[in-house]
Design a protein around this motif. Structure first.
Motif, PDB file in Angstrom:
ATOM      1  N   SER A 175      28.618  38.437  40.689  1.00  0.00           N
ATOM      2  CA  SER A 175      27.802  39.054  40.309  1.00  0.00           C
ATOM      3  C   SER A 175      28.528  39.485  39.111  1.00  0.00           C
ATOM      4  CB  SER A 175      27.028  39.948  40.945  1.00  0.00           C
ATOM      5  OG  SER A 175      25.262  39.815  40.700  1.00  0.00           O
ATOM      6  N   GLY A 176      27.197  40.444  38.885  1.00  0.00           N
ATOM      7  CA  GLY A 176      27.710  40.935  37.022  1.00  0.00           C
ATOM      8  C   GLY A 176      27.301  40.476  35.496  1.00  0.00           C
ATOM      9  N   PRO A 177      27.592  41.124  34.369  1.00  0.00           N
ATOM     10  CA  PRO A 177      26.365  39.602  33.606  1.00  0.00           C
ATOM     11  C   PRO A 177      27.614  38.948  33.174  1.00  0.00           C
ATOM     12  CG  PRO A 177      27.347  43.029  33.037  1.00  0.00           C
ATOM     13  CD  PRO A 177      27.798  42.402  34.716  1.00  0.00           C
ATOM     14  N   ALA A 178      29.024  38.894  33.529  1.00  0.00           N
ATOM     15  CA  ALA A 178      29.602  37.385  32.580  1.00  0.00           C
ATOM     16  C   ALA A 178      29.252  36.921  34.022  1.00  0.00           C
ATOM     17  CB  ALA A 178      30.871  37.855  33.742  1.00  0.00           C
ATOM     18  N   ALA A 179      28.791  36.981  35.275  1.00  0.00           N
ATOM     19  CA  ALA A 179      28.479  35.663  36.705  1.00  0.00           C
ATOM     20  C   ALA A 179      26.926  35.612  36.014  1.00  0.00           C
ATOM     21  CB  ALA A 179      28.682  36.135  37.610  1.00  0.00           C
ATOM     22  N   LEU A 180      26.275  36.199  35.711  1.00  0.00           N
ATOM     23  CA  LEU A 180      24.602  35.973  35.145  1.00  0.00           C
ATOM     24  C   LEU A 180      24.464  35.288  33.774  1.00  0.00           C
ATOM     25  CD1 LEU A 180      23.433  40.075  35.691  1.00  0.00           C
ATOM     26  CD2 LEU A 180      23.196  37.817  37.840  1.00  0.00           C
ATOM     27  N   ASP A 181      25.213  35.397  32.938  1.00  0.00           N
ATOM     28  CA  ASP A 181      25.118  34.853  32.044  1.00  0.00           C
ATOM     29  C   ASP A 181      25.439  33.317  32.493  1.00  0.00           C
ATOM     30  OD1 ASP A 181      24.733  37.869  30.633  1.00  0.00           O
ATOM     31  OD2 ASP A 181      26.882  37.237  29.492  1.00  0.00           O
ATOM     32  N   MET A 182      26.453  32.738  33.446  1.00  0.00           N
ATOM     33  CA  MET A 182      26.592  31.321  33.446  1.00  0.00           C
ATOM     34  C   MET A 182      25.658  30.809  34.539  1.00  0.00           C
ATOM     35  SD  MET A 182      29.144  29.364  31.963  1.00  0.00           S
ATOM     36  CE  MET A 182      29.790  30.512  32.008  1.00  0.00           C
ATOM     37  N   ALA A 183      25.156  31.756  34.933  1.00  0.00           N
ATOM     38  CA  ALA A 183      23.813  31.366  36.321  1.00  0.00           C
ATOM     39  C   ALA A 183      23.216  30.356  35.772  1.00  0.00           C
ATOM     40  CB  ALA A 183      23.426  32.593  36.960  1.00  0.00           C
TER      41      ALA A 183
ATOM     42  N   LEU B 224      31.974  41.526  38.748  1.00  0.00           N
ATOM     43  CA  LEU B 224      31.409  41.750  40.682  1.00  0.00           C
ATOM     44  C   LEU B 224      31.205  41.028  41.456  1.00  0.00           C
ATOM     45  CD1 LEU B 224      30.777  44.428  42.006  1.00  0.00           C
ATOM     46  CD2 LEU B 224      27.393  43.903  42.012  1.00  0.00           C
ATOM     47  N   PHE B 225      32.127  41.389  42.713  1.00  0.00           N
ATOM     48  CA  PHE B 225      32.219  40.540  43.859  1.00  0.00           C
ATOM     49  C   PHE B 225      30.994  40.930  45.028  1.00  0.00           C
ATOM     50  CE2 PHE B 225      36.369  39.824  41.752  1.00  0.00           C
ATOM     51  CZ  PHE B 225      36.261  38.668  41.673  1.00  0.00           C
TER      52      PHE B 225
ATOM     53  N   GLN C 187      44.519  45.940  44.376  1.00  0.00           N
ATOM     54  CA  GLN C 187      45.406  45.428  44.964  1.00  0.00           C
ATOM     55  C   GLN C 187      45.104  43.926  46.242  1.00  0.00           C
ATOM     56  OE1 GLN C 187      48.749  45.024  46.030  1.00  0.00           O
ATOM     57  NE2 GLN C 187      49.117  47.141  45.550  1.00  0.00           N
ATOM     58  N   ALA C 188      43.598  44.455  46.936  1.00  0.00           N
ATOM     59  CA  ALA C 188      42.983  43.716  47.731  1.00  0.00           C
ATOM     60  C   ALA C 188      42.619  41.837  46.830  1.00  0.00           C
ATOM     61  CB  ALA C 188      41.523  43.979  47.776  1.00  0.00           C
ATOM     62  N   LEU C 189      42.381  41.871  45.642  1.00  0.00           N
ATOM     63  CA  LEU C 189      42.434  40.889  45.033  1.00  0.00           C
ATOM     64  C   LEU C 189      43.611  40.261  44.725  1.00  0.00           C
ATOM     65  CD1 LEU C 189      40.948  38.400  43.167  1.00  0.00           C
ATOM     66  CD2 LEU C 189      41.245  40.443  41.337  1.00  0.00           C
ATOM     67  N   LEU C 190      44.697  41.085  44.598  1.00  0.00           N
ATOM     68  CA  LEU C 190      45.803  40.167  44.397  1.00  0.00           C
ATOM     69  C   LEU C 190      46.782  39.870  45.588  1.00  0.00           C
ATOM     70  CD1 LEU C 190      47.689  43.220  41.834  1.00  0.00           C
ATOM     71  CD2 LEU C 190      47.069  40.897  41.440  1.00  0.00           C
ATOM     72  N   HIS C 191      46.740  40.189  46.647  1.00  0.00           N
ATOM     73  CA  HIS C 191      46.334  40.527  48.435  1.00  0.00           C
ATOM     74  C   HIS C 191      45.492  38.573  48.234  1.00  0.00           C
ATOM     75  CE1 HIS C 191      46.575  40.340  52.656  1.00  0.00           C
ATOM     76  NE2 HIS C 191      47.627  40.986  52.430  1.00  0.00           N
ATOM     77  N   ASN C 192      44.511  38.715  48.313  1.00  0.00           N
ATOM     78  CA  ASN C 192      43.546  37.283  48.946  1.00  0.00           C
ATOM     79  C   ASN C 192      43.856  36.144  47.605  1.00  0.00           C
ATOM     80  OD1 ASN C 192      42.349  38.924  50.489  1.00  0.00           O
ATOM     81  ND2 ASN C 192      40.179  38.360  49.400  1.00  0.00           N
ATOM     82  N   ILE C 193      44.946  36.691  46.287  1.00  0.00           N
ATOM     83  CA  ILE C 193      45.515  35.257  45.694  1.00  0.00           C
ATOM     84  C   ILE C 193      46.897  34.758  46.041  1.00  0.00           C
ATOM     85  CG2 ILE C 193      46.115  34.467  43.374  1.00  0.00           C
ATOM     86  CD1 ILE C 193      43.717  36.335  42.558  1.00  0.00           C
ATOM     87  N   THR C 194      47.823  36.634  46.930  1.00  0.00           N
ATOM     88  CA  THR C 194      48.881  36.047  47.290  1.00  0.00           C
ATOM     89  C   THR C 194      48.924  34.885  48.171  1.00  0.00           C
ATOM     90  OG1 THR C 194      48.996  37.415  47.856  1.00  0.00           O
ATOM     91  CG2 THR C 194      49.979  37.382  45.524  1.00  0.00           C
TER      92      THR C 194
ATOM     93  N   TRP D 182      38.801  33.342  48.683  1.00  0.00           N
ATOM     94  CA  TRP D 182      39.887  34.051  48.517  1.00  0.00           C
ATOM     95  C   TRP D 182      39.389  34.566  47.906  1.00  0.00           C
ATOM     96  CZ3 TRP D 182      39.259  35.409  42.871  1.00  0.00           C
ATOM     97  CH2 TRP D 182      38.885  34.388  41.941  1.00  0.00           C
ATOM     98  N   VAL D 183      38.244  34.594  48.022  1.00  0.00           N
ATOM     99  CA  VAL D 183      36.640  36.079  47.328  1.00  0.00           C
ATOM    100  C   VAL D 183      36.364  36.597  48.663  1.00  0.00           C
ATOM    101  CG1 VAL D 183      36.280  34.762  44.910  1.00  0.00           C
ATOM    102  CG2 VAL D 183      34.958  34.412  46.902  1.00  0.00           C
ATOM    103  N   GLN D 184      36.317  36.394  50.142  1.00  0.00           N
ATOM    104  CA  GLN D 184      36.048  36.193  50.941  1.00  0.00           C
ATOM    105  C   GLN D 184      36.410  37.796  50.717  1.00  0.00           C
ATOM    106  OE1 GLN D 184      33.718  35.022  51.840  1.00  0.00           O
ATOM    107  NE2 GLN D 184      34.304  33.535  50.678  1.00  0.00           N
ATOM    108  N   SER D 185      35.679  38.905  51.506  1.00  0.00           N
ATOM    109  CA  SER D 185      36.467  40.864  51.267  1.00  0.00           C
ATOM    110  C   SER D 185      36.579  41.565  50.498  1.00  0.00           C
ATOM    111  CB  SER D 185      37.594  40.592  52.713  1.00  0.00           C
ATOM    112  OG  SER D 185      38.975  39.846  51.827  1.00  0.00           O
ATOM    113  N   LEU D 186      36.092  40.396  49.479  1.00  0.00           N
ATOM    114  CA  LEU D 186      36.004  41.435  48.055  1.00  0.00           C
ATOM    115  C   LEU D 186      34.403  42.219  48.004  1.00  0.00           C
ATOM    116  CD1 LEU D 186      38.716  38.965  45.906  1.00  0.00           C
ATOM    117  CD2 LEU D 186      38.930  40.894  47.080  1.00  0.00           C
ATOM    118  N   ALA D 187      33.798  41.611  48.839  1.00  0.00           N
ATOM    119  CA  ALA D 187      32.763  42.774  48.281  1.00  0.00           C
ATOM    120  C   ALA D 187      33.004  44.575  47.566  1.00  0.00           C
ATOM    121  CB  ALA D 187      31.841  42.951  49.475  1.00  0.00           C
ATOM    122  N   GLY D 188      32.351  44.638  46.209  1.00  0.00           N
ATOM    123  CA  GLY D 188      31.934  45.931  45.623  1.00  0.00           C
ATOM    124  C   GLY D 188      33.687  45.396  44.708  1.00  0.00           C
TER     125      GLY D 188
END
Length: 407
Positions: A239-247, A232-233, A302-309, A205-211
């Motif tokens: 990535s992005g601060p939330a992911a960096l802080d957990m890395a 950031l996907f 929309q792209a994220l919601l579409h991937n989740i559904t 579900w995270v594929q195709s969400l780049a950017g």
């Protein structure tokens, strides 16, 4: 009477501040730097703008470090707190500005201004700064380091301060070579893993969400390890601060043999599950033929919601045909989407590292080794990694200042 000799390895912010602190205390200081010039990683920090601290108090800042690190970092942060760091640079002509009323940057937005103050102050105090001088060996006698070898040069020392940093961003000085040297001398070092870097995932579900960027999410590893901020996907993960802080936490688990580490993402932290269910109920009453990704497109891309559904196999199911379990699963994805992390970015992209000198073998109130009597450690040399936002540079400066006082 000759001044006692202090040799410091590593001329980043921790090493430079340790040199300043030791020189102010009357020691003769020699600062050895692996690279041809000092502070290269500092110059690259914050995209060259250098977020050198923030507006938290020392106590509050300590609470932002990983749970197992908080008690250890507190004494150094209290000894040379954020307000003292801000005042230090102000006194030396570097004014700062706030970003988001919190993050401190030089007004000039030039990391070189921060580095110049540290270098100029050290030189004013007659610190000998020698570049192209990696430490290659140490001589230990009676639990004391008595000689430091750098190539063909040999330096006698009364005290040795290790501020060599970790292996992240090798071209900027991250080699981690001092870990091996200290280990040979009997110092306990924790294996290094990347920190402050992106996380890789094969989740479909995270594929195709780049950017795609989400400004405010919550990322949870367990009850003690939770980060909030921008996500950031990247196409192959996050990535992005939330992911960096957990890395750093994730990297340690992966290094321990876990093939995958499970994170949970709350995409809508401002809404409770009950509130989201109410929004769905009202929308179904108003227009039961709507699709789920159209109901929440004002909340999330929309792209994220579409991937989740798509992931839940309900992308083409109207609201009035959704089962209770389908609705529960969808709301669970919005509030706690599972993300299996399989790897971190490489060392070439890691802005910091976990690992280094074992915290349990250092005295937190002095940064002195419990294993070698005249060894002190600072900055990323120690198994400490803070979140994004000025924490790591503040830690480097605070721990360097404390180590350099040679208490």
């Amino acid at each position: 009477m000759n001044a006692r000799q202090v040799v410091i390895a590593g001329a980043g912010p921790a090493g430079l501040m340790a040199a300043i602190s030791a020189a102010q205390a009357g020691f003769a200081v020699t600062l050895l730097e692996y690279l041809p010039s000092v502070g290269r990683k500092l110059l690259a920090s914050g995209a060259g703008k250098c977020n050198f601290t923030n507006m938290l108090s020392a106590e509050s800042m300590a609470e932002r470090f990983a749970p197992e690190q908080r008690r250890f970092v507190r004494p150094a942060l209290l000894n040379f707190p954020p307000e003292a760091v801000r005042e230090f640079f102000l006194e030396h002509g570097v004014k700062y500005k706030l970003v988001d009323d919190f993050y401190c940057f030089p007004v000039s937005e030039k990391a070189s201004d921060i580095l110049d103050v540290l270098v100029d102050k050290a030189r004013f105090l007659q610190v000998k700064i020698i570049c192209n001088s990696p430490v290659t060996e140490l001589t230990v006698k009676n639990r004391r380091i008595v000689q430091v070898f750098s190539g063909q040069a040999v330096y006698d020392c009364d005290y040795f301060i290790a501020a060599g940093g970790g292996p992240g961003f090798p071209r900027l000085g991250g080699h981690g070579s001092l870990d091996k040297i200290l280990t040979r001398c009997g110092v306990s070092c924790v294996p290094r893993t990347p920190a402050l870097c992106g996380l890789k995932s094969n989740a479909c579900w995270v594929q195709s969400l780049a950017g795609i960027v989400l400004e405010k999410i919550t990322l949870t590893l367990d009850k003690k390890n939770i980060t909030c901020g921008t996500l950031l996907f990247t196409g192959d993960g996050i990535s992005g601060p939330a992911a960096l802080d957990m890395a750093g936490r994730v990297a340690k688990l992966l290094a321990a043999g876990n093939e995958k580490v499970l994170l949970a993402i709350d995409f809508l932290t401002q809404y409770s599950p009950e509130e989201l269910e109410q929004i769905l109920t009202q929308s179904r009453q108003h227009n039961g033929k709507r699709l789920l990704h159209n109901v929440f497109n004002s909340f999330l891309p929309q792209a994220l919601l579409h991937n989740i559904t798509e992931y839940l196999h309900i992308a083409d199911t109207p609201l009035n045909q959704l089962s209770r379990s389908a609705i529960r699963n969808f709301l669970a994805m919005l509030k706690s989407a599972p993300l299996e992390v399989t790897a971190t970015d490489s060392w070439n992209k890691a802005m910091a590292s976990t690992g280094g000198v074992d915290r349990s073998q250092l005295k937190a109130k002095t940064m002195q080794s419990k294993e070698l009597m005249n060894l002190y450690c600072a900055g990323e040399m120690v198994d400490v990694d803070g979140p994004c936002g000025g924490y790591n540079i503040q830690w480097a400066l605070s721990s360097g200042y404390l180590a350099g006082s040679l208490q």
